[in-house]
Enzyme design. Structure first.
Site, mmCIF file in Angstrom:
data_model
loop_
_atom_site.group_PDB
_atom_site.id
_atom_site.type_symbol
_atom_site.label_atom_id
_atom_site.label_comp_id
_atom_site.label_asym_id
_atom_site.label_seq_id
_atom_site.Cartn_x
_atom_site.Cartn_y
_atom_site.Cartn_z
ATOM 1 N N HIS A 279 -27.893 -3.744 -30.044
ATOM 2 C CA HIS A 279 -27.364 -4.641 -30.277
ATOM 3 C C HIS A 279 -27.805 -5.728 -28.728
ATOM 4 C CE1 HIS A 279 -23.845 -5.306 -26.740
ATOM 5 N NE2 HIS A 279 -23.273 -4.335 -26.811
ATOM 6 N N ASP A 291 -25.114 -5.279 -20.575
ATOM 7 C CA ASP A 291 -24.488 -4.835 -22.054
ATOM 8 C C ASP A 291 -25.149 -5.562 -23.075
ATOM 9 O OD1 ASP A 291 -23.430 -4.517 -23.878
ATOM 10 O OD2 ASP A 291 -20.865 -4.579 -22.849
ATOM 11 N N GLU A 325 -22.008 -7.530 -32.269
ATOM 12 C CA GLU A 325 -21.505 -5.830 -31.976
ATOM 13 C C GLU A 325 -19.992 -5.523 -31.249
ATOM 14 O OE1 GLU A 325 -21.435 -2.369 -29.089
ATOM 15 O OE2 GLU A 325 -21.499 -4.395 -29.007
ATOM 16 N N GLU A 326 -19.747 -7.146 -30.272
ATOM 17 C CA GLU A 326 -19.500 -7.045 -29.532
ATOM 18 C C GLU A 326 -17.796 -7.583 -30.027
ATOM 19 O OE1 GLU A 326 -19.156 -5.998 -27.124
ATOM 20 O OE2 GLU A 326 -20.588 -5.864 -25.580
ATOM 21 N N ASP A 354 -27.601 1.460 -25.876
ATOM 22 C CA ASP A 354 -26.545 0.247 -25.850
ATOM 23 C C ASP A 354 -25.361 0.771 -24.895
ATOM 24 O OD1 ASP A 354 -24.717 -1.404 -25.622
ATOM 25 O OD2 ASP A 354 -23.404 -0.741 -27.211
ATOM 26 N N HIS A 454 -18.528 -6.694 -19.742
ATOM 27 C CA HIS A 454 -17.912 -7.705 -19.985
ATOM 28 C C HIS A 454 -17.516 -8.443 -19.373
ATOM 29 C CE1 HIS A 454 -16.719 -5.701 -24.058
ATOM 30 N NE2 HIS A 454 -17.576 -5.475 -23.746
#
Length: 517
Positions: A279, A291, A325-326, A354, A454
């Protein structure tokens, strides 16, 4: 035609007819038909592993960082940062000679505007809360309300049944709910039905809790995630008397469009399509370089090296850079949903990459055969072989590894859902590294695999080049091997259950958008 001419013509005709017989002679028929594909696969895989370097892939990470810096600090789906990232990947692949396309789809863009919580009484303190994707919002300035804990059932679950919320106990209060047993959406829905003003769901394992309610329509009340330690402390506080919380969770939600980027070789047998994906989008909190700029960059570099090799592949090789994706695997789910029955039958495998450069990394391989007996079961038939092929390559390279639970919580999930063999690697997110893993992989025990997961700090400095290099080798080997030879998917796997920490490190935390427990 005289007799001599007729005799000559007959000889020529006989010779022509004899040619196929020579090709089908017993000696030729007895040769191993897999020898050439296997030989070419080994040759190409070796070349791609040698040529596909982490240093070259790092240049793509630098590009993603520059894009984020110029676009508000992130590359989230539906934003200028993601659009620019997708255009960069598209252009690189087009120049390399691939058939490249955008796959556009609509989704609900989310951006967290506020996520704050604190204990007002009896002892004021700040709490670290994470807004769940698709949560309802509090008013600006938040709410202040009493806290009420949902009792934990005998089976260790809580909040999964309406009966878990005693009548009148939660009206106008913030429900404190332990993770476990069912989707976050169900927990907050039950809390809302009981009259709760908001929900705080705390982890049942170490590490932060970053999740999603799965769908915009699912959100009923403001909902956020807390750590296990914070939940335990709040539960203890409640045992000693009333607790009041201040909570502000606000999230922008609006319909936008975004694009997957799909590229495939011009040659190769489409009936044997091998597919790899990552992603490309980040969360809105930061640039998303680990990420998942890391998986995206590694995949891009392997694709470029395959194009440079000029190898005429036997099987069609297809690469995908997923968007949204998130937000809940939306890009890969959209792609799979739009596959025809023939399309699905032609995709022989899917590999997902990922987060492959976590700073306090573990080296985790998705447990396709469920030999670790942790969490979810095995993947579709062929997934065990994909796991074995990856671990065999890592073993030959002298690289340690562990299994990670095949939960389907990253972009391989939709592929598993339609029976396509799947696998891949992962280096850990908010999960905590154990002492045994620190001894095996290096790094620091008791600390998250990626402390900037994140978060704003997931930038170009948040990359472990050792982990990046190991996983890029895995990608390159897979591309080179399966471009020519997928016969390993038919070879039986002898599962040997692992012991100790295997499967425990990455598997519980391989999800960037957790929906279920």
């Amino acid at each position: 035609m005289n007799a001599t001419q007729r005799r000559a013509a007959a000889i020529l005709a006989a010779a022509a007819l004899a040619t196929p017989l020579v090709l089908a002679s017993p000696a030729t028929a007895g040769q191993d038909p897999t020898a050439a594909p296997a030989r070419d696969a080994a040759k190409l895989a070796k070349k791609l592993v040698r040529e596909t370097s982490a240093q070259d892939a790092f240049k793509h990470l630098q590009k993603f960082q520059a894009i984020a810096d110029s676009a508000g600090g992130h590359r989230a789906a539906g934003s200028l940062g993601h659009d620019a990232s997708a255009a960069y990947v598209y252009t690189q692949l087009k120049k390399a000679g691939y058939n490249v396309s955008y796959q556009k789809f609509e989704f609900i863009y989310t951006e967290t505007l506020a996520e704050k919580a604190s204990v007002v009484s009896p002892a004021p303190r700040t709490l670290d809360i994470k807004a769940m994707t698709y949560t309802k919002s509090t008013p600006v300035g938040g709410i202040t309300a009493p806290l009420a804990a949902v009792p934990v059932d005998a089976d260790g679950t809580t909040g999964c049944e309406p009966g878990d919320f005693a009548a009148g106990t939660f009206t106008g209060k913030i429900a404190l709910i332990q993770r476990g047993g069912c989707a976050f959406a169900i927990k907050q829905e039950n809390a809302a039905a009981a009259g709760a003003a908001a929900a705080a769901i705390y982890n049942n394992v170490d590490g932060a809790l970053s999740g999603t309610l799965g769908d915009p329509a699912a959100g009923k009340i403001p909902t956020g995630g807390l750590t296990k330690a914070e939940g335990a402390q709040l539960t203890a506080d409640l045992a000693n008397g009333p607790v009041s919380l201040s909570l502000e969770i606000r999230q922008l939600q609006e319909k936008r469009t975004t694009n997957n980027v799909i590229a495939e070789t011009k040659g190769g047998n489409a009936a044997n399509t091998v597919m790899l994906g990552s992603h490309l989008d980040s969360v809105t909190a930061g640039p998303g370089i680990n990420d998942n700029g890391s998986g995206s960059a590694g995949l891009l570099q392997a694709a470029l090296e395959l194009a440079k090799s000029k190898d005429k592949v036997r099987n069609k090789v297809r690469f995908a850079w997923w968007s949204a994706e998130e937000n809940g695997l939306l890009g890969s789910a959209h792609y799979v949903k739009n596959l025809t029955a023939l399309d699905k039958s032609e995709i022989k495998l899917y590999l997902n990459f990922d987060m492959i450069a976590s700073p306090n990394y573990g080296l985790f391989v998705y447990d396709g055969d469920n030999s670790d007996n942790v969490g979810a079961g095995a993947g579709p038939e062929g997934s065990a072989q994909l796991e074995r092929d990856i671990t065999d390559f890592m073993d030959k390279s002298g690289v340690p590894h562990e299994g990670t639970d095949f939960t389907g919580r990253s972009d391989y999930g939709p592929f598993i859902g339609v029976g396509i063999p799947s696998g891949g690697t992962f280096t850990g997110a908010e999960g905590i590294k154990t002492a045994a893993q620190a001894a095996k992989f290096g790094g620091e025990a008791g600390v998250a695999y990626d402390v900037n997961y994140h978060a704003k700090g997931d930038d170009i400095r948040n990359v472990n080049m050792r982990a990046f290099d190991v996983n890029i080798d895995v990608i390159a080997n897979a591309v080179g091997t399966y471009a020519h030879d997928i016969s390993s998917l038919r070879k039986p796997v002898v599962s040997v259950p692992t012991t100790g920490d295997a499967g425990s490190g990455g598997g519980l935390h391989d999800d960037h958008h957790e929906v279920t427990e």
